[in-house]
Design an enzyme around this catalytic site. Structure first.
Site, PDB file in Angstrom:
ATOM      1  N   CYS A 336       0.817  -1.220   0.000  1.00  0.00           N
ATOM      2  CA  CYS A 336       0.000   0.000   0.000  1.00  0.00           C
ATOM      3  C   CYS A 336       0.842   1.256   0.000  1.00  0.00           C
ATOM      4  CB  CYS A 336      -0.956  -0.010   1.184  1.00  0.00           C
ATOM      5  SG  CYS A 336      -0.128  -0.220   2.780  1.00  0.00           S
ATOM      6  N   GLU A 433      -3.634   3.541  -7.798  1.00  0.00           N
ATOM      7  CA  GLU A 433      -2.826   2.534  -7.105  1.00  0.00           C
ATOM      8  C   GLU A 433      -2.831   1.253  -7.939  1.00  0.00           C
ATOM      9  OE1 GLU A 433      -2.300   0.992  -2.556  1.00  0.00           O
ATOM     10  OE2 GLU A 433      -4.332   1.026  -3.360  1.00  0.00           O
TER      11      GLU A 433
END
Length: 535
Positions: A336, A433
């Site tokens: 992440c 992302e």
């Protein structure tokens, strides 16, 4: 075994030790180390000798089938083949688990134990983790696809280190005596919040188990943990070890299942007092909404990121290239806080780009159980296809594909380490992302420019700064809107360092003393004093 920083993987990646024969079947060892530029398909994967024992739900101290009797397959990302069929929990199983946790909190011994007694159980668990290191590591690699060395020498030791850290906190949690304007004795109590619902992701199953379960247990709570459907195996193994260490029944319940069924039922449950979730930002919004619409339970969220990694003009380029490579490609890019926007000063951009390209081309991809492998497969077909779509998007938006950009082999979910140059801020590969091995290298000219661009994102989880100038480091570390800024390092995750995001990267902090507050309620007790000698 002493815990090691994740960042230590950088130096070890160049001289990996052979795997223990206890976790790898010698008859299945094959040469799977290759650079991504080769077109040869991967050979037959190495067979781990670890056995899968725990595939049921853990409710009230017992492994049981799901109420429906359903199971689902957990897959080997090296091949897409089934490792084991695991009990599929749903809303009825969440009800059973919450009832067990509620009874254990309201009537059981756990919250009523002395904090010292709780800490001893957590310490015994940490000792068992060390004893079972190789099996846990093999199971983690098999179910997730990350290199075995990373599992065995970094992540399993981190699991035991984190539990020792929280065991140390258990008997050091206390309130205050507060002076008041009048004849009153005022004290604050820090009380366990109750039944904690926890939902962990697939990219770091054991580490996330520690981040969630450790502080909740240290503060005297009971837990219902939902594992990621892609990686249910190691949490069940670890939970069994916790009970072997002396954890009372019902204190930790583990339900494997899918997000829309088991996860949603847990987040919206009226008898759950708190929710902690790690995963995507979109799913985090759903979790927070379900929590609010049920009993307004508090929520901590550790969500997505699009972290900048800033290479300044005074940087040692060779070191910067290696650190930027690690910041992005670690854990197959499935991190992440990955440094997925590499900003490089224009004066060193060309040199950096050529060396970053060469480093990516030298990255070894293959069976994560094989000696010398730096990058295993992506977690599953969904993530694999998503990454390939982003690579296609980068090409179509006229970023320059320097290397990679395709799959590796004909079996499993392997992707070439990929590098793009001439990336613009408005491209999807610079905004979204990707969660894969795709490095985007952007050029900047001045510090005010890169600060503005680095912050121009909905995320704010982490950032990296590489410079030899302390004034530049101080300027950037204060200006960047991120929960963690690493200066001349990256992915340093010691137990005491808090972690969490700004903006849409989350709410609250994991690890360190800050994480304890997630699982405590503060109560003020005010007692009237009659004729006090002093105030």
């Amino acid at each position: 075994m002493a815990a090691r920083r994740i960042s230590g993987v950088i130096s070890r990646s160049l001289s990996l030790r052979p795997l223990s024969s206890s976790v790898v079947s010698q008859g299945s060892r094959s040469s799977l180390v290759h650079r991504f530029t080769t077109a040869a398909a991967l050979e037959e994967p190495i067979t781990p000798s670890v056995r899968v024992h725990d595939t049921q739900l853990l409710i009230n101290g017992k492994f049981v089938d799901s109420a429906s009797g359903k199971t689902f397959p957990t897959l080997d990302p090296r091949t897409g083949e089934v490792i084991a069929n695991v009990a599929e929990g749903d809303a009825e199983d969440i009800d059973r688990a919450v009832a067990a946790a509620r009874k254990a909190f309201d009537e059981g011994p756990w919250p009523k134990m002395t904090a010292y007694e709780r800490s001893r159980i957590l310490l015994r668990f940490a000792d068992l983790v060390d004893k079972h290191n190789d099996n846990l590591a093999a199971l983690e690699t098999w179910d997730n696809g990350k290199p075995y060395l990373q599992s065995a020498e970094t992540e399993v030791p981190m699991l035991s280190r984190l539990f020792r850290y929280y065991a140390g906190w258990a008997d050091k949690i206390h309130g205050l005596t507060v002076p008041a304007d009048g004849p009153y004795h005022v004290q604050t109590l820090h009380e366990p919040i109750g039944v904690a619902g926890q939902i962990i992701p697939w990219n770091f199953p054991l580490v996330m188990f520690a981040w969630k379960v450790g502080p909740a247990l240290a503060t005297g709570n009971t837990i219902v943990l939902k594992t990621a459907e892609q990686t249910p195996l190691t949490a069940l193994y670890a939970a069994r070890l916790l009970h072997e260490a002396g954890l009372p029944p019902g204190v930790l319940n583990v339900v494997s299942g899918y997000g829309p069924t088991a996860g949603a039922a847990l987040a919206g449950h009226m008898d759950v007092d708190k929710i902690a979730f790690t995963g995507s930002t979109d799913t985090g919004k759903i979790v927070q909404e379900l929590a609010a619409k049920s009993n307004l339970k508090p929520v901590t969220l550790e969500l997505g990121g699009k972290s900048p990694f800033i290479v300044c003009e005074d940087a040692d380029i060779d070191k910067a290239v290696e650190l930027a490579h690690f910041a992005l490609f670690f854990n197959q890019g499935q991190c992440c806080c990955a440094g997925s926007r590499t900003f490089v000063h224009e004066r060193v951009y060309d040199e950096f780009l050529e060396k970053a390209k060469a480093r990516a081309q030298s990255r070894s991809v293959g069976d994560p159980f094989q000696k010398g492998i730096e990058q295993g497969p992506q977690i599953d077909s969904e993530q694999y296809e998503k990454i390939l779509r982003y690579i296609k998007s980068g090409i179509e938006s006229n970023a320059t594909l320097e290397c990679g950009g395709d799959k590796v082999g004909s079996k499993g979910y392997y992707i070439q380490p990929t590098v793009f140059s001439n990336v613009k801020d408005d491209m999807l590969i610079a905004q979204d992302e990707i969660f894969g091995p795709v490095q985007s290298i952007l050029k900047f000219k001045e510090l005010p420019d890169v600060i503005k661009r680095a912050n121009a994102t909905r995320y704010g989880l982490a950032a990296g700064v590489f410079t030899q100038n302390i004034d530049v480091a101080n300027t950037l570390s204060r200006a960047l809107r991120a929960g963690t800024v690493w200066v001349n390092c990256f992915d340093v995750f010691d137990a005491a360092i808090p972690f969490g995001g700004y903006k849409m990267s989350g709410v609250g902090r994991e690890k360190g003393v800050y994480s304890l507050n997630n699982y405590l309620q503060v109560k003020a007790v005010v007692t009237s004093l009659k004729n006090p000698a002093w105030l």
